[in-house]
Design an enzyme around this catalytic site. Structure first.
Site, PDB file in Angstrom:
ATOM      1  N   HIS A   1     -12.453 -38.076  47.796  1.00 31.53           N
ATOM      2  CA  HIS A   1     -12.604 -39.386  47.163  1.00 31.53           C
ATOM      3  C   HIS A   1     -12.736 -40.459  48.226  1.00 31.53           C
ATOM      4  O   HIS A   1     -12.057 -40.430  49.248  1.00 31.53           O
ATOM      5  CB  HIS A   1     -11.387 -39.704  46.287  1.00 31.53           C
TER       6      HIS A   1
ATOM      7  N   ASP B   1      -5.985 -45.197  32.655  1.00 35.84           N
ATOM      8  CA  ASP B   1      -6.461 -45.932  33.820  1.00 35.84           C
ATOM      9  C   ASP B   1      -7.674 -46.793  33.473  1.00 35.84           C
ATOM     10  O   ASP B   1      -7.800 -47.932  33.941  1.00 35.84           O
ATOM     11  CB  ASP B   1      -6.821 -44.967  34.947  1.00 35.84           C
TER      12      ASP B   1
ATOM     13  N   ARG C   1      -6.606 -55.202  34.490  1.00 33.14           N
ATOM     14  CA  ARG C   1      -6.259 -55.722  35.815  1.00 33.14           C
ATOM     15  C   ARG C   1      -7.410 -56.519  36.409  1.00 33.14           C
ATOM     16  O   ARG C   1      -7.208 -57.524  37.095  1.00 33.14           O
ATOM     17  CB  ARG C   1      -5.907 -54.558  36.751  1.00 33.14           C
TER      18      ARG C   1
ATOM     19  N   SER D   1      -3.890 -45.667  40.054  1.00 32.44           N
ATOM     20  CA  SER D   1      -5.212 -45.642  39.429  1.00 32.44           C
ATOM     21  C   SER D   1      -6.077 -44.543  40.035  1.00 32.44           C
ATOM     22  O   SER D   1      -6.671 -43.726  39.325  1.00 32.44           O
ATOM     23  CB  SER D   1      -5.890 -47.012  39.600  1.00 32.44           C
TER      24      SER D   1
ATOM     25  N   LYS E   1      -6.578 -40.047  38.395  1.00 31.15           N
ATOM     26  CA  LYS E   1      -7.870 -39.391  38.126  1.00 31.15           C
ATOM     27  C   LYS E   1      -8.054 -38.161  39.003  1.00 31.15           C
ATOM     28  O   LYS E   1      -8.536 -37.118  38.553  1.00 31.15           O
ATOM     29  CB  LYS E   1      -9.015 -40.384  38.342  1.00 31.15           C
TER      30      LYS E   1
END
Length: 446
Positions: free
Chosen positions: A82, A161, A168, A183, A187
């Site tokens: 990621h 999320d 947010r 967050s 995932k």
């Protein structure tokens, strides 16, 4: 349980219990808690913060708010990757095939871009016919058969999320360590891989502007991942200038393709081999990250990484015609309109503002300003100079591509306007050659 009591407790600096955190996440996801109460709690968390235990609990509550993918039927150690988002970041398209070619199963779910950072799925969809949606059985079978599949993230993965992030985004509560890390990691943990490599970027083109802030975030995410039983490693990387030379969807796909051929830009090649090396190590195919990087280089030089990319494209319905044409002609498809940015003086490029270039690319049509925007797959920017390069007056710094004149004009204006040639805005040129910062700043978790 009373939501108002939870808000007041955190407002006054109290520590939320597991029951309170799970109640908030489940009930807000189900639509039983109104936005105004959720916003109040988020703001209380923003100012009063959460400790590690609260952050771990929030992450797990969000992880289990929807589907949790089971990849256990796929043999081997599955490794995910990621990035926190950057300009010109096409690393996933490179490291996935390299790691898969080295024997590490890659079952990856990626996202779309919003704002000036591009999304892997948008890039892959610039390949004609490429399917970014697969049924679970088909997804698992493809990974089992060829070692890699990259698809869009299911809307059923961590739905809490998705709702909380949208809230947010409009309530000024994005920049909180616990909220950011939960967050991202909710995932990643729900996606089912056994190990995770995080590319945490810092600089003016990244969400975390300083190395210190990036390291703090990376450390927290590694703690969350490891606490959940997933070996997690983070790499801190520089994002003060765009990564590589291509910014835009098909432009970045072709740069990734060339990097797999061994002819990519130095920076994107360096970072890709480093990250792929860690993935190969975590996947049990190397004794150390350094040995993993050596193996990644070997599969790049042998052509096995490129072959794996081409195999993935074909398996997911894409055509190789554009790549075969590129191999024979060295040309790529771009939007119809184009304009060059040129240097207005001799000297050295001392900075290329990554965020400005990202916004310029977004304005060409390569990115989204709102999530409903359509992407122009052939829009974007090609850079011809990088920080530290010498330049002569009138020499080309970059070419902007767009399919609409209004968008091209907007991108040029963002860069500094036609009068200034972008000098001093997107590009800074000075007499002395700058000292270029290290691309890879730190590795956490090894």
């Amino acid at each position: 349980m009373d939501m108002n009591d939870i808000i007041v407790k955190k407002r006054d600096g109290g520590k939320l219990s597991e029951e309170e955190i799970r109640y908030f996440v489940s009930e807000y996801t189900a639509g039983n808690i109104p936005d105004y109460q959720a916003s109040a709690l988020l703001m209380a968390i923003f100012f009063r913060k959460m400790d590690e235990e609260e952050t771990f609990l929030l992450t797990d509550a969000m992880r289990t708010s929807g589907d949790v993918v089971d990849l256990s039927e796929i043999k081997g150690i599955k490794v995910d990757k990621h990035s926190t988002g950057g300009v010109g970041d096409k690393v996933t398209l490179i490291v996935g095939p390299l790691a898969a070619a080295a024997g590490v199963p890659i079952a990856k779910m990626s996202g779309r871009g919003l704002g000036f950072t591009g999304g892997t799925i948008d890039k892959l969809e610039s390949i004609p016919g490429f399917k970014t949606t697969l049924e679970p059985e088909e997804f698992h079978k493809q990974v089992a058969d060829i070692g890699i599949a990259v698809i869009g993230q299911s809307g059923h993965i961590a739905p809490a999320d998705k709702k909380l992030y949208a809230l947010r985004d409009v309530t000024g509560t994005i920049a909180n360590l616990s909220l950011i890390s939960s967050s991202i990691m909710s995932k990643k943990l729900a996606a089912g891989s056994d190990a995770i490599v995080l590319d945490v970027k810092c600089g003016n083109g990244a969400f975390m502007e300083t190395q210190e802030a990036a390291e703090e975030l990376a450390t927290m995410m590694c703690k969350i991942g490891n606490a959940a039983g997933k070996r997690t490693v983070a790499v801190i990387t520089d994002m003060n200038e765009p990564l590589g030379r291509a910014v835009g969807n098909s432009l970045e796909v072709f740069e990734a393709y060339d990097t797999l051929k061994g002819i990519g830009p130095k920076d994107i090649t360096e970072l890709s081999l480093h990250i792929a090396g860690i993935m190969i190590y975590l996947g049990g195919k190397a004794e150390s990250p350094e040995e993993g990087s050596v193996k990644a280089k070997e599969v790049m030089e042998s052509g096995a990484g490129l072959a794996k990319f081409r195999e993935m494209v074909l398996r997911q319905g894409g055509t190789l015609d554009m790549f075969d044409y590129h191999d024979s002609s060295n040309s790529i498809p771009v939007s119809d309109l184009q304009e060059d940015i040129v240097a207005d003086r001799d000297g050295y490029v001392t900075s290329i503002a990554a965020q400005t270039i990202g916004l310029c690319s977004q304005n060409t049509g390569a990115g989204r300003k709102v999530k409903e925007d359509d992407i122009d797959p052939f829009a974007g920017i090609l850079l011809f100079k990088k920080v530290g390069d010498e330049v002569k007056k009138g020499e080309k710094l970059a070419t902007f591509y767009s399919s609409e004149k209004e968008k091209l004009d907007e991108a040029i204006e963002e860069a500094g306007g036609r009068e200034n040639g972008a000098e001093g805005t997107a590009f800074v040129i000075k007499d002395e050659k700058p000292e270029k910062p290290n691309l890879i700043k730190n590795t956490i978790g090894i």
